[in-house]
Design a protein around this motif. Structure first.
Motif, short mmCIF file in Angstrom:
data_model
loop_
_atom_site.label_atom_id
_atom_site.label_comp_id
_atom_site.label_asym_id
_atom_site.label_seq_id
_atom_site.Cartn_x
_atom_site.Cartn_y
_atom_site.Cartn_z
N GLN A 14 -2.53 4.75 -2.17
CA GLN A 14 -3.79 4.41 -2.85
C GLN A 14 -3.63 3.22 -3.80
N GLY A 15 -2.78 2.28 -3.40
CA GLY A 15 -2.50 1.11 -4.24
C GLY A 15 -3.72 0.43 -4.85
N PRO A 16 -4.80 0.21 -4.07
CA PRO A 16 -5.93 -0.55 -4.63
C PRO A 16 -6.48 0.03 -5.95
N HIS A 17 -6.34 1.35 -6.17
CA HIS A 17 -6.79 1.92 -7.44
C HIS A 17 -5.99 1.38 -8.63
N TYR A 18 -4.73 1.03 -8.39
CA TYR A 18 -3.83 0.64 -9.48
C TYR A 18 -3.68 -0.87 -9.64
N TRP A 19 -3.82 -1.60 -8.55
CA TRP A 19 -3.49 -3.03 -8.59
C TRP A 19 -4.38 -3.80 -9.56
N ASP A 20 -3.73 -4.62 -10.39
CA ASP A 20 -4.46 -5.46 -11.33
C ASP A 20 -3.86 -6.85 -11.42
N GLY A 21 -2.92 -7.15 -10.48
CA GLY A 21 -2.29 -8.45 -10.48
C GLY A 21 -1.14 -8.57 -11.48
N LYS A 22 -0.89 -7.51 -12.25
CA LYS A 22 0.13 -7.60 -13.31
C LYS A 22 1.40 -6.82 -12.99
N GLY A 23 1.37 -5.95 -11.98
CA GLY A 23 2.57 -5.19 -11.62
C GLY A 23 3.12 -4.41 -12.79
N GLY A 24 4.44 -4.51 -13.00
CA GLY A 24 5.12 -3.75 -14.04
C GLY A 24 4.77 -4.19 -15.46
N ALA A 25 4.19 -5.38 -15.60
CA ALA A 25 3.84 -5.87 -16.94
C ALA A 25 2.73 -5.04 -17.57
N ASN A 58 10.95 6.35 11.03
CA ASN A 58 9.55 6.11 11.44
C ASN A 58 8.54 6.48 10.36
N ILE A 59 8.89 6.24 9.11
CA ILE A 59 7.96 6.54 8.02
C ILE A 59 7.03 5.33 7.82
N HIS A 60 5.75 5.61 7.74
CA HIS A 60 4.76 4.56 7.52
C HIS A 60 4.21 4.70 6.10
N LEU A 61 4.54 3.73 5.25
CA LEU A 61 4.02 3.74 3.87
C LEU A 61 2.93 2.70 3.75
N LEU A 62 1.80 3.13 3.21
CA LEU A 62 0.68 2.22 3.05
C LEU A 62 0.37 2.04 1.57
N ASN A 63 0.17 0.79 1.15
CA ASN A 63 -0.38 0.48 -0.17
C ASN A 63 0.37 1.13 -1.35
N CYS A 64 1.59 0.72 -1.53
CA CYS A 64 2.39 1.16 -2.67
C CYS A 64 1.73 0.65 -3.96
N PRO A 65 1.53 1.50 -4.97
CA PRO A 65 0.97 1.03 -6.24
C PRO A 65 1.86 -0.01 -6.91
N ILE A 66 3.20 0.24 -6.83
CA ILE A 66 4.21 -0.70 -7.35
C ILE A 66 5.41 -0.50 -6.42
N GLN A 67 6.65 -0.49 -6.90
CA GLN A 67 7.81 -0.41 -6.01
C GLN A 67 7.65 0.69 -4.94
N CYS A 68 8.01 0.33 -3.71
CA CYS A 68 7.75 1.24 -2.58
C CYS A 68 8.83 2.32 -2.42
N VAL A 69 10.06 1.92 -2.13
CA VAL A 69 11.11 2.89 -1.82
C VAL A 69 12.29 2.68 -2.78
N ALA A 101 -2.56 -5.41 2.07
CA ALA A 101 -3.88 -5.41 1.41
C ALA A 101 -3.77 -5.93 -0.02
N GLY A 102 -2.58 -5.84 -0.63
CA GLY A 102 -2.36 -6.33 -1.99
C GLY A 102 -2.32 -7.85 -2.10
N ASP A 103 -2.30 -8.55 -0.95
CA ASP A 103 -2.35 -10.02 -0.98
C ASP A 103 -3.72 -10.50 -1.46
N ARG A 104 -4.73 -9.68 -1.22
CA ARG A 104 -6.10 -10.08 -1.54
C ARG A 104 -6.24 -10.32 -3.06
N ASN A 105 -6.68 -11.48 -3.43
CA ASN A 105 -6.84 -11.87 -4.84
C ASN A 105 -5.56 -11.70 -5.64
#
Ligand SMILES: *[C@@H]1O[C@H](CO)[C@@H](O)[C@H](O)[C@H]1NC(C)=O
Ligand SMILES: *[C@@H]1O[C@H](CO)[C@@H](O)[C@H](O)[C@H]1NC(C)=O
Ligand SMILES: *[C@@H]1O[C@H](CO)[C@@H](O)[C@H](O)[C@H]1NC(C)=O
Length: 370
Positions: A111-122, A142-153, A172-176
């Motif tokens: 559910q990354g889009p809920h968290y993304w603000d362009g600032k990451g860990g800052a 064969n694990i499929h991870l979608l939309n990591c809020p921040i670091q994935c694995v 999807a996080g490339d957008r804006n």
């Protein structure tokens, strides 16, 4: 007396068989988890577990401390609720000799889009996604991870572990430019780990090794991020946390990324060492900053220009690193070493074209134009 014994024996038989029977019927179909309340009991009872379409509540870690030898299969979409800000991880799997499998079509959605603000860990409060601590020949495939809020694995404190066939998609996080610090595979304090045959689309390091030994990354396809990286010097006080040796990256592609290959040591960290690192058959394209970047001046999250020798790099081998750069800031090779802190480098077949700016090396690896 005989009668008493007879009844006692029958009772004993019924009781001893009843417990496993109850297990089988209660967790029929191989101990399937479809709701969060079942997790802890099933994980304690079963060694063949299916997680099917599970919705993990907001603010909870899906903690799976698996019994030795367990096979765990993800089916359908595993989703993680969004509530308050927190650090995660969303899922933490531990165990010895475990096999974790993503069934065809399954995915884990952070559910990354809920968290993304362009600032990451800052801007804190984004949960890390998937933490692994596994040993004894464990596999995660064969694990499929979608939309990591921040670091994935995050692979930590692991030994004899293989990851293969992962699909990490944070494109999807490339957008804006909203997705940030979405590292693919971070590895620390681990020995004998292989990550192979995986695709990573993200906005930070495709792989970042922080510490450990005998780590092998092969057949990775990296898109959109910061490349195949070593970042050594996470501890300002403990030299044992700033050591890596025998790390290889082979047969990988890095596409439309900031760097291709990035080896950095932290000049503000405790002492440490970087020994026997090999990059072999790495194909680059659309790299915007550095094809190969080796720097010993990293501090406080940035490049200072003042390289130090607290963490020497010994035996950095490059073999067949080829491809193209793009954009006005691009430079094929940049090497900034502290005094006497880079040695026994051996580079061959390094051919990176299309850079706008010249290369720079204050230590010139044999076998390279710089
Ligand atoms: C399942 O069986 C095991 C032993 O075989 C037992 O320890 C456990 O309590 C059982 N679980 C349930 C829920 O009956
Ligand atoms: C380096 O690591 C690989 C992969 O874990 C292992 O097979 C190999 O034996 C190691 N080499 C040395 C010299 O330790
Ligand atoms: C450097 O690497 C090349 C190609 O991998 C190898 O043939 C050569 O022996 C290496 N040289 C040294 C000094 O290790």
């Amino acid at each position: 007396m005989w009668c008493f014994n007879f009844i006692f024996v029958i009772t004993l038989i019924v009781c001893t068989t009843a417990s496993p029977l109850f297990n089988e019927t209660s967790y029929a179909g191989g101990c399937t988890i479809t709701s969060y309340s079942q997790v802890s009991t099933v994980v304690k009872s079963c060694t063949n577990i299916i997680i099917n379409g599970l919705a993990v509540p907001a603010g909870k870690t899906l903690q799976l401390d698996l019994k030795s030898g367990t096979t765990l299969t993800f089916q359908g979409t595993t989703s993680f609720g969004y509530g308050t800000k927190w650090e995660g991880p969303l899922i933490f799997i531990t165990g010895n000799r475990i096999n974790v499998i993503g069934a065809p079509g399954s995915k884990l959605d952070g559910q990354g889009p809920h968290y993304w603000d362009g600032k990451g860990g800052a801007n804190p409060g984004k949960p890390k996604f998937f933490r692994i601590k596994a040993t004894g020949g464990s596999t995660f495939s064969n694990i499929h991870l979608l939309n990591c809020p921040i670091q994935c694995v995050s692979i930590q404190n692991s030994n004899q572990l293989t990851l293969s066939g992962w699909n990490i998609d944070v494109s999807a996080g490339d957008r804006n430019k909203l997705g940030h610090n979405t590292d693919g595979f971070d590895t620390s304090n681990s020995d004998t780990v292989t990550v192979r045959n995986s695709v990573i689309k993200n906005q930070d390091d495709c792989v970042a090794v922080n510490s450990g030994k005998n780590l092998h990354f092969s057949n990775l396809q990296c898109f959109g991020g910061h490349g195949l990286s070593l970042s050594i010097g996470m501890s300002k006080t403990d030299p044992s946390k700033n050591q890596v040796s025998n790390i290889t990256f082979s047969d990988c592609t890095v596409t439309n990324s900031r760097n291709g290959i990035h080896v950095k040591t932290h000049s503000d960290a405790a002492r440490g060492s970087v020994n026997d690192i090999t990059y072999s058959n790495i194909k680059l394209s659309g790299i915007t900053y550095y094809g190969i970047n080796v720097q010993q001046d990293y501090a406080n999250g940035g490049s200072t220009g003042h390289a130090s020798n607290n963490i020497p790099i010994k035996g950095l081998k490059m073999n067949r690193i080829t491809g193209t750069m793009t954009g006005s800031k691009s430079s094929a090779i940049y090497v900034l070493c502290g005094s006497g802190a880079c040695y026994n480098f051996n580079w061959s077949g390094v051919s990176i074209s299309g850079a706008s700016k010249g290369s720079y090396c204050n230590y010139k690896p044999p076998g390279v134009q710089c």
